[in-house]
Design an enzyme around this catalytic site. Structure first.
Site, PDB file in Angstrom:
ATOM      1  N   ARG A   1       0.746  -1.162   0.092  1.00 16.36           N
ATOM      2  CA  ARG A   1       0.052  -0.061  -0.084  1.00 16.36           C
ATOM      3  C   ARG A   1       0.849   1.441  -0.120  1.00 16.36           C
ATOM      4  NH1 ARG A   1      -4.932   0.350   3.977  1.00 16.36           N
ATOM      5  NH2 ARG A   1      -3.308   1.122   5.370  1.00 16.36           N
TER       6      ARG A   1
ATOM      7  N   THR B   1      -1.824   7.367  -0.138  1.00 14.78           N
ATOM      8  CA  THR B   1      -3.044   7.140  -0.714  1.00 14.78           C
ATOM      9  C   THR B   1      -3.665   5.778  -0.329  1.00 14.78           C
ATOM     10  OG1 THR B   1      -2.040   5.703  -2.586  1.00 14.78           O
ATOM     11  CG2 THR B   1      -2.294   8.016  -3.027  1.00 14.78           C
TER      12      THR B   1
ATOM     13  N   ASP C   1       0.308  -1.753  12.330  1.00 11.40           N
ATOM     14  CA  ASP C   1       0.907  -2.416  10.749  1.00 11.40           C
ATOM     15  C   ASP C   1       1.410  -3.740  11.209  1.00 11.40           C
ATOM     16  OD1 ASP C   1       2.946  -2.909   8.890  1.00 11.40           O
ATOM     17  OD2 ASP C   1       2.422  -0.771   8.212  1.00 11.40           O
TER      18      ASP C   1
ATOM     19  N   ASP D   1       5.120  -4.668   9.959  1.00 15.42           N
ATOM     20  CA  ASP D   1       6.381  -3.954  10.788  1.00 15.42           C
ATOM     21  C   ASP D   1       6.195  -4.725  12.273  1.00 15.42           C
ATOM     22  OD1 ASP D   1       6.772  -2.203   8.871  1.00 15.42           O
ATOM     23  OD2 ASP D   1       5.688  -0.412   9.826  1.00 15.42           O
TER      24      ASP D   1
HETATM   25  C1  PRP Z   1      -0.956  -4.453   4.711  1.00 16.82           C
HETATM   26  C2  PRP Z   1      -1.754  -5.957   4.726  1.00 16.82           C
HETATM   27  C3  PRP Z   1      -2.554  -5.893   3.671  1.00 16.82           C
HETATM   28  C4  PRP Z   1      -2.978  -4.453   3.236  1.00 16.82           C
HETATM   29  C5  PRP Z   1      -4.411  -4.354   3.606  1.00 16.82           C
HETATM   30  O1  PRP Z   1       0.007  -4.723   3.665  1.00 16.82           O
HETATM   31  O2  PRP Z   1      -0.887  -6.717   4.855  1.00 16.82           O
HETATM   32  O3  PRP Z   1      -1.744  -6.606   2.559  1.00 16.82           O
HETATM   33  O4  PRP Z   1      -2.032  -3.557   4.226  1.00 16.82           O
HETATM   34  O5  PRP Z   1      -4.730  -3.034   3.163  1.00 16.82           O
HETATM   35  P1  PRP Z   1      -5.830  -2.762   2.356  1.00 16.82           P
HETATM   36  O6  PRP Z   1      -7.106  -3.773   2.457  1.00 16.82           O
HETATM   37  O7  PRP Z   1      -6.472  -1.405   2.689  1.00 16.82           O
HETATM   38  O8  PRP Z   1      -5.363  -2.973   0.847  1.00 16.82           O
HETATM   39  P2  PRP Z   1       0.976  -3.514   3.243  1.00 16.82           P
HETATM   40  O9  PRP Z   1       0.589  -2.694   2.241  1.00 16.82           O
HETATM   41  O10 PRP Z   1       1.285  -2.626   4.479  1.00 16.82           O
HETATM   42  O11 PRP Z   1       2.297  -4.017   3.200  1.00 16.82           O
HETATM   43  P3  PRP Z   1       3.271  -5.088   4.011  1.00 16.82           P
HETATM   44  O12 PRP Z   1       2.741  -6.414   4.121  1.00 16.82           O
HETATM   45  O13 PRP Z   1       4.551  -5.255   3.124  1.00 16.82           O
HETATM   46  O14 PRP Z   1       3.558  -4.470   5.312  1.00 16.82           O
HETATM   47  N1  URA Z   2      -2.599  -2.878   6.945  1.00 19.67           N
HETATM   48  C1  URA Z   2      -2.031  -3.124   8.237  1.00 19.67           C
HETATM   49  O1  URA Z   2      -0.989  -3.646   8.582  1.00 19.67           O
HETATM   50  N2  URA Z   2      -2.797  -2.553   9.376  1.00 19.67           N
HETATM   51  C2  URA Z   2      -4.140  -2.024   9.001  1.00 19.67           C
HETATM   52  O2  URA Z   2      -4.611  -1.668  10.056  1.00 19.67           O
HETATM   53  C3  URA Z   2      -4.385  -1.712   7.662  1.00 19.67           C
HETATM   54  C4  URA Z   2      -3.734  -1.968   6.905  1.00 19.67           C
END
Ligand code: PRP
Ligand code: URA
Length: 205
Positions: free
Chosen positions: A102, A106, A197, A200
């Site tokens: 993400r 945005t 997150d 993280d």
């Molecule tokens: C997080 C999570 C999902 C996404 C959900 O990933 O693991 O993939 O956000 O959000 P959405 O429903 O609004 O699309 P992130 O993009 O933070 O990447 P990461 O797993 O690398 O931390």
């Molecule tokens: N991705 C995350 O890891 N946490 C949230 O709350 C939303 C998206």
């Protein structure tokens, strides 16, 4: 409603510990593993089986064996935390990968990686701990269906009402399994109360 919420005291107990902000990454990974096991068991309750005759040391027995291949697809990076639990339960599972991230401003998902096994006539478990806006899940589901997948379950640890509605509208036949359905998204599209997150916290970044 396509949403199936885990209804088990252990799931509530583990999810509460995951939410606690002082939970360190090592414990966070163990808790993620425990919830992933519970979610995988729930989602695979209706897996097809076929007859499998075996011989016990005493006599023949007409047993059962899983009838169709299973594929697990984590959405990178956080979804990786849920894969080993499924491999432990189903050692013959194939694993595909979809990398999505993400944008911090945005909240729109961007694709950066995709490697998938054949998806025709298999049962697919798409795993990602967080279903927030639903953008990442829909993007991944679009890829899976374009590649021929017809039977897909989504496994999340926490879902938002908005994310569930977005997935249901785009892919009405998909079932969603989640350990918790939270209240809402904040202005930055994080789930409230949520757990922050996930990626993280899982990887200590
Ligand atoms: C997080 C999570 C999902 C996404 C959900 O990933 O693991 O993939 O956000 O959000 P959405 O429903 O609004 O699309 P992130 O993009 O933070 O990447 P990461 O797993 O690398 O931390
Ligand atoms: N991705 C995350 O890891 N946490 C949230 O709350 C939303 C998206």
């Amino acid at each position: 409603m396509p949403l199936h919420l885990l209804d088990h005291p252990l799931a509530a107990h583990v999810l509460t510990l995951l939410r606690e902000k002082s939970t360190p990454p090592a414990q966070f990974r163990t808790l993620c593993h425990q919830l992933s096991l519970l979610l995988a068991l729930e989602a695979t309750r209706n897996l097809a089986t076929k007859e499998k005759p075996v011989d016990t040391p005493l006599e023949p027995f007409n047993g059962r064996a899983l009838a169709r291949p299973l594929v697990v697809v984590p959405i990178l990076r956080a979804g990786l935390g849920m894969v080993q639990s499924i491999v432990d339960l189903f050692p013959d599972v194939s694993v595909g990968y979809i990398g999505l991230e993400r944008d911090h401003d945005t909240a729109q998902a961007r694709s950066y990686y995709c490697k998938l096994p054949p998806l025709k006539n298999v049962r697919v478990l798409l795993v990602d701990p967080m279903l927030a806006t639903g953008g990442s899940a829909v993007m991944a589901l679009n890829v899976l269906t374009e590649r021929g997948a017809t039977e897909i379950d989504v496994l999340n640890i926490v879902a938002s009402p908005e994310g569930v509605a977005v997935v249901e509208k785009a892919h009405p036949r998909v079932r969603i399994f989640s350990a918790g359905l939270d209240r809402e998204l904040n202005a930055r599209k994080y789930i409230l109360p949520g757990l922050g997150d996930f990626g993280d916290r899982l990887y200590g970044t």
